[in-house]
Design an enzyme around this catalytic site. Structure first.
Site, PDB file in Angstrom:
ATOM      1  N   CYS A 133       6.759   0.927  -1.986  1.00  0.00           N
ATOM      2  CA  CYS A 133       6.947   2.381  -2.166  1.00  0.00           C
ATOM      3  C   CYS A 133       6.210   3.059  -1.022  1.00  0.00           C
ATOM      4  CB  CYS A 133       6.469   2.828  -3.547  1.00  0.00           C
ATOM      5  SG  CYS A 133       4.774   2.362  -3.962  1.00  0.00           S
ATOM      6  N   ARG A 144       3.797   2.633  -7.293  1.00  0.00           N
ATOM      7  CA  ARG A 144       5.045   2.516  -8.051  1.00  0.00           C
ATOM      8  C   ARG A 144       5.610   1.104  -7.947  1.00  0.00           C
ATOM      9  NH1 ARG A 144       8.224   7.650  -5.627  1.00  0.00           N
ATOM     10  NH2 ARG A 144       6.828   7.191  -3.873  1.00  0.00           N
TER      11      ARG A 144
END
Length: 454
Positions: free
Chosen positions: A407, A412
């Protein structure tokens, strides 16, 4: 004269009583009629249910907690997991207070094929969840509804059930409570609330008894916010009392930071890393005790293994380039919003460059850079793995490939890495540097805009 007035008054009272009685009778009849008009929730036998699985006009729905669907044996069920072929719609989702809840619930129903023309079998193990979901579905105009006690199915080993290979990585609140009550049967364990910053306001407001705060700065550092060196990660482990054989439970008000630390601990070589599925709200909603008194870190003298003991779990720029060069069996998977992937926005106030590494494929995330709604249920538990796989297949991402998730700076993507691990995917890793590292060197090739083909 007084007698006439008295008779008139009695007549008026009698007439009023008759009117009131008629109104009450009418209301009662309407209520009975309304109840009769409501669809009856029918029981279905194990034999009948077995014959309906796989039929296009039937849908089998697990209404229990997400943890039971994943693989945990809860509420007295002999075997953990779900009836093979079942979809999930947890009764717990009906209790979540979020914006546009009804709209999102409707989308969930459609995604899972729970529609009015179907015969719908709802199963649970506590005699409550299926009824709650049934009432909700009836309010949405669904009529052909059946209920079933999954304990009957689980009691017969001949009947197929399935669970995620590594469901144990995501734990329910009851498991954490049992861990505390039994003191892990004398084996070392630690519980950590994970968030950014030395002072965690969430931790101060209340935390799981015995939990200690971990600041994510303890495991990552500027300028790129990659994981720290093996030497510094060892210092982190010793300070927090973590050895390679310590059972480590991580959680937060939002779980993303907990997943970030979980991925790094697994890379380091901690053999038993768990994340509380759904975060701190899961603990609170289960009704367990919360404490506000801060707990001090307890140190140890030795980690007990060489760090990193699992070096392939997190990779760096050279390995990311290798994956991009292997067009057939590998994918560098972007876990950012579509607008970040296509270069419309950066998603970070400290990352100025827009775009993606040339050749990276989109792996979904959600519209908010601080959330992962494409991978979470509305109660922030892990989304159905089959739905995740289906999303990925649209972009040519398959479980048999070598997959590295990235990410902006690894948060994430770390959560998605753990979900992939839960599902049993084998050749998976986190590209730690992500877009921040890739875009920091102008020599690295970048793409902007929608890809020419998926």
């Amino acid at each position: 004269m007084h007698m006439i007035k008295k008779k008139a008054l009695l007549f008026i009272l009698l007439l009023s009583s008759l009117v009131l009685f008629a109104a009450c009778t009418s209301s009662t009849q309407e209520a009975v009629k309304g109840k009769k008009d409501q669809p009856e929730i029918q029981d279905i036998s194990t034999q009948d249910l077995q014959s309906k699985i796989g039929q296009k006009d039937w849908v089998i729905v697990d209404t229990r907690l997400n943890d039971a669907f994943n693989g945990w044996a809860l509420d007295g069920v002999a075997r953990g997991g779900r009836i093979k072929g079942a979809v999930d719609f947890s009764a717990n989702w009906l209790k979540v207070e979020i914006e546009n809840r009804e709209e999102k619930l409707q989308q969930i129903l459609e995604t899972k094929g729970i529609t009015p023309e179907k015969n719908i079998v709802l199963y649970d193990a506590n005699g409550k969840d299926a009824v709650e979901v049934a009432d909700y579905l009836i309010s949405k105009g669904m009529k052909h509804i059946y209920k079933y006690d999954v304990k009957e199915w689980a009691a017969s080993k001949e009947l197929p059930m399935e669970s995620y290979e590594n469901y144990h990585l995501l734990v329910p609140a009851v498991w954490v409570n049992d861990l505390i009550q039994t003191q892990n049967n004398g084996k070392p364990y630690r519980i950590f609330e994970v968030s950014w910053g030395e002072e965690s306001q969430d931790y101060k407001k209340g935390h799981i008894p015995g939990a200690v705060h971990i600041n994510t700065d303890e495991v990552e550092e500027p300028p790129l916010w990659n994981r720290k060196s093996p030497e510094n990660l060892e210092k982190f482990a010793l300070l927090n009392g973590i050895t390679y054989d310590t059972t480590v439970v991580l959680y937060g008000s939002d779980s993303m930071a907990a997943f970030r630390v979980a991925a790094i601990l697994k890379y380091m070589g901690v053999e038993d890393v768990r994340v509380l599925n759904g975060g701190f709200a899961t603990w609170v909603n289960a009704g367990y005790d919360v404490e506000t008194q801060a707990n001090d870190k307890t140190s140890v003298d030795s980690f007990g293994a060489t760090i990193p003991a699992n070096p392939d779990y997190i990779i760096d720029l050279p390995q990311a380039k290798e994956i991009l060069a292997d067009a057939n069996g590998s994918k560098l998977v972007d876990i950012r919003s579509w607008d970040e992937y296509t270069g419309k926005i950066t998603g970070y106030d400290y990352i100025k460059a827009k775009g993606r590494p040339a050749g990276a494929v989109w792996g979904y995330a959600g519209s908010d850079p601080n959330h992962l709604e494409d991978f979470r249920n509305i109660d922030n538990t892990m989304r159905n793995g089959s739905e995740i796989i289906n999303m990925w297949q649209e972009w040519g991402i398959t479980p048999d490939q070598r997959l590295a998730f990235y990410c902006g700076t690894g948060w994430r993507a770390a959560e998605v890495l753990i979900y992939a691990d839960v599902m049993g995917l084998k050749n998976i890793s986190l590209y730690d540097g992500g877009w921040y590292e890739w875009s920091s060197d102008p020599a690295n090739p970048v793409e902007i805009g929608e890809p020419k083909q998926k």
